[in-house]
Design a protein around this motif. Structure first.
Motif, PDB file in Angstrom:
ATOM      1  N   LYS A 105      -7.378 -20.395  -5.963  1.00 21.28           N
ATOM      2  CA  LYS A 105      -7.061 -19.249  -6.828  1.00 21.28           C
ATOM      3  C   LYS A 105      -7.555 -19.466  -8.258  1.00 21.28           C
ATOM      4  O   LYS A 105      -8.059 -18.536  -8.890  1.00 21.28           O
ATOM      5  CB  LYS A 105      -5.560 -18.981  -6.822  1.00 21.28           C
ATOM      6  N   LEU A 106      -7.417 -20.668  -8.796  1.00 20.00           N
ATOM      7  CA  LEU A 106      -7.856 -20.931 -10.168  1.00 20.00           C
ATOM      8  C   LEU A 106      -9.353 -20.684 -10.316  1.00 20.00           C
ATOM      9  O   LEU A 106      -9.789 -20.027 -11.263  1.00 20.00           O
ATOM     10  CB  LEU A 106      -7.502 -22.361 -10.581  1.00 20.00           C
ATOM     11  N   THR A 107     -10.134 -21.174  -9.381  1.00 12.38           N
ATOM     12  CA  THR A 107     -11.580 -20.932  -9.422  1.00 12.38           C
ATOM     13  C   THR A 107     -11.864 -19.440  -9.335  1.00 12.38           C
ATOM     14  O   THR A 107     -12.700 -18.920 -10.084  1.00 12.38           O
ATOM     15  CB  THR A 107     -12.285 -21.694  -8.280  1.00 12.38           C
ATOM     16  N   PHE A 108     -11.181 -18.734  -8.433  1.00  6.35           N
ATOM     17  CA  PHE A 108     -11.374 -17.285  -8.286  1.00  6.35           C
ATOM     18  C   PHE A 108     -11.094 -16.574  -9.612  1.00  6.35           C
ATOM     19  O   PHE A 108     -11.891 -15.746 -10.065  1.00  6.35           O
ATOM     20  CB  PHE A 108     -10.463 -16.744  -7.179  1.00  6.35           C
ATOM     21  N   LEU A 109      -9.961 -16.864 -10.245  1.00  9.11           N
ATOM     22  CA  LEU A 109      -9.604 -16.203 -11.507  1.00  9.11           C
ATOM     23  C   LEU A 109     -10.639 -16.482 -12.583  1.00  9.11           C
ATOM     24  O   LEU A 109     -11.043 -15.562 -13.312  1.00  9.11           O
ATOM     25  CB  LEU A 109      -8.213 -16.659 -11.958  1.00  9.11           C
ATOM     26  N   ARG A 110     -11.077 -17.713 -12.680  1.00  7.77           N
ATOM     27  CA  ARG A 110     -12.096 -18.062 -13.685  1.00  7.77           C
ATOM     28  C   ARG A 110     -13.412 -17.346 -13.417  1.00  7.77           C
ATOM     29  O   ARG A 110     -14.061 -16.847 -14.339  1.00  7.77           O
ATOM     30  CB  ARG A 110     -12.306 -19.569 -13.704  1.00  7.77           C
ATOM     31  N   GLN A 111     -13.845 -17.323 -12.152  1.00  7.28           N
ATOM     32  CA  GLN A 111     -15.117 -16.680 -11.810  1.00  7.28           C
ATOM     33  C   GLN A 111     -15.119 -15.185 -12.162  1.00  7.28           C
ATOM     34  O   GLN A 111     -16.155 -14.633 -12.506  1.00  7.28           O
ATOM     35  CB  GLN A 111     -15.419 -16.854 -10.336  1.00  7.28           C
ATOM     36  N   HIS A 112     -13.960 -14.550 -12.044  1.00  3.07           N
ATOM     37  CA  HIS A 112     -13.883 -13.113 -12.263  1.00  3.07           C
ATOM     38  C   HIS A 112     -13.351 -12.746 -13.657  1.00  3.07           C
ATOM     39  O   HIS A 112     -13.137 -11.568 -13.931  1.00  3.07           O
ATOM     40  CB  HIS A 112     -13.025 -12.466 -11.173  1.00  3.07           C
ATOM     41  N   GLY A 113     -13.163 -13.743 -14.496  1.00  2.00           N
ATOM     42  CA  GLY A 113     -12.697 -13.485 -15.856  1.00  2.00           C
ATOM     43  C   GLY A 113     -11.300 -12.881 -15.894  1.00  2.00           C
ATOM     44  O   GLY A 113     -10.986 -12.111 -16.799  1.00  2.00           O
ATOM     45  N   LEU A 114     -10.481 -13.242 -14.933  1.00  2.00           N
ATOM     46  CA  LEU A 114      -9.120 -12.714 -14.851  1.00  2.00           C
ATOM     47  C   LEU A 114      -8.150 -13.685 -15.547  1.00  2.00           C
ATOM     48  O   LEU A 114      -8.430 -14.875 -15.658  1.00  2.00           O
ATOM     49  CB  LEU A 114      -8.715 -12.516 -13.388  1.00  2.00           C
ATOM     50  N   PRO A 115      -7.010 -13.161 -16.026  1.00  2.00           N
ATOM     51  CA  PRO A 115      -6.071 -14.033 -16.716  1.00  2.00           C
ATOM     52  C   PRO A 115      -5.520 -15.133 -15.808  1.00  2.00           C
ATOM     53  O   PRO A 115      -5.269 -14.910 -14.630  1.00  2.00           O
ATOM     54  CB  PRO A 115      -4.941 -13.096 -17.147  1.00  2.00           C
ATOM     55  N   ILE A 116      -5.346 -16.300 -16.396  1.00  2.00           N
ATOM     56  CA  ILE A 116      -4.789 -17.443 -15.669  1.00  2.00           C
ATOM     57  C   ILE A 116      -3.306 -17.538 -16.027  1.00  2.00           C
ATOM     58  O   ILE A 116      -2.953 -17.671 -17.199  1.00  2.00           O
ATOM     59  CB  ILE A 116      -5.531 -18.738 -16.028  1.00  2.00           C
ATOM     60  N   PRO A 117      -2.442 -17.442 -15.003  1.00  2.00           N
ATOM     61  CA  PRO A 117      -1.001 -17.513 -15.290  1.00  2.00           C
ATOM     62  C   PRO A 117      -0.615 -18.875 -15.838  1.00  2.00           C
ATOM     63  O   PRO A 117      -1.220 -19.887 -15.509  1.00  2.00           O
ATOM     64  CB  PRO A 117      -0.337 -17.267 -13.933  1.00  2.00           C
ATOM     65  N   GLU A 118       0.411 -18.880 -16.651  1.00  2.00           N
ATOM     66  CA  GLU A 118       0.876 -20.150 -17.225  1.00  2.00           C
ATOM     67  C   GLU A 118       1.893 -20.796 -16.330  1.00  2.00           C
ATOM     68  O   GLU A 118       2.576 -20.219 -15.582  1.00  2.00           O
ATOM     69  CB  GLU A 118       1.463 -19.891 -18.603  1.00  2.00           C
TER      70      GLU A 118
END
Length: 118
Positions: A105-118
């Motif tokens: 999921k972290l890679t997916f969020l980064r690839q799509h420029g989506l916010p990363i939950p804290e």
């Protein structure tokens, strides 16, 4: 349809970002558990989840392998950005009754420029 054919058709609907067609591959009380997220229960909830996901990011599933064993199909996939994952589909009478997916999921969020939950 046998499990392999169901998953192949599922991939085609996924690549069209067609949440309604995708939902129709699931039984009414199906569960979809992407391990990076919580379990989604019921066809209508699964439809809503796909709509949300397709609105958030453009996704493409490139099939690497589909294996079949009895009522189960296993999908190994990648996407154009290099993310890889796999999904397990339990299929009865041509409908997905349970799905579990593994992906980063972290890679997916980064690839799509989506916010990363804290």
């Amino acid at each position: 349809m046998n499990p392999r054919d169901v998953v192949a058709a599922w991939v085609e609907a996924f690549n069209r970002a067609d949440a309604d067609s995708l939902a129709n591959y699931y039984s009414e009380d199906a569960a979809n558990h992407q391990v990076a997220e919580g379990k989604v229960k019921g066809r209508d909830a699964i439809r809503r989840k796909f709509r949300q996901e397709f609105a958030a990011a453009e996704m493409t599933c490139i099939v690497e392998n589909i294996f079949e064993d009895g009522e189960w199909a296993i999908l190994e996939w990648k996407d154009p950005l290099g993310l890889r994952g796999c999904g397990f589909f339990h299929i009865k009478e041509g409908k997905i009754c349970f799905q579990r997916g593994y992906w980063d999921k972290l890679t997916f969020l980064r690839q799509h420029g989506l916010p990363i939950p804290e």
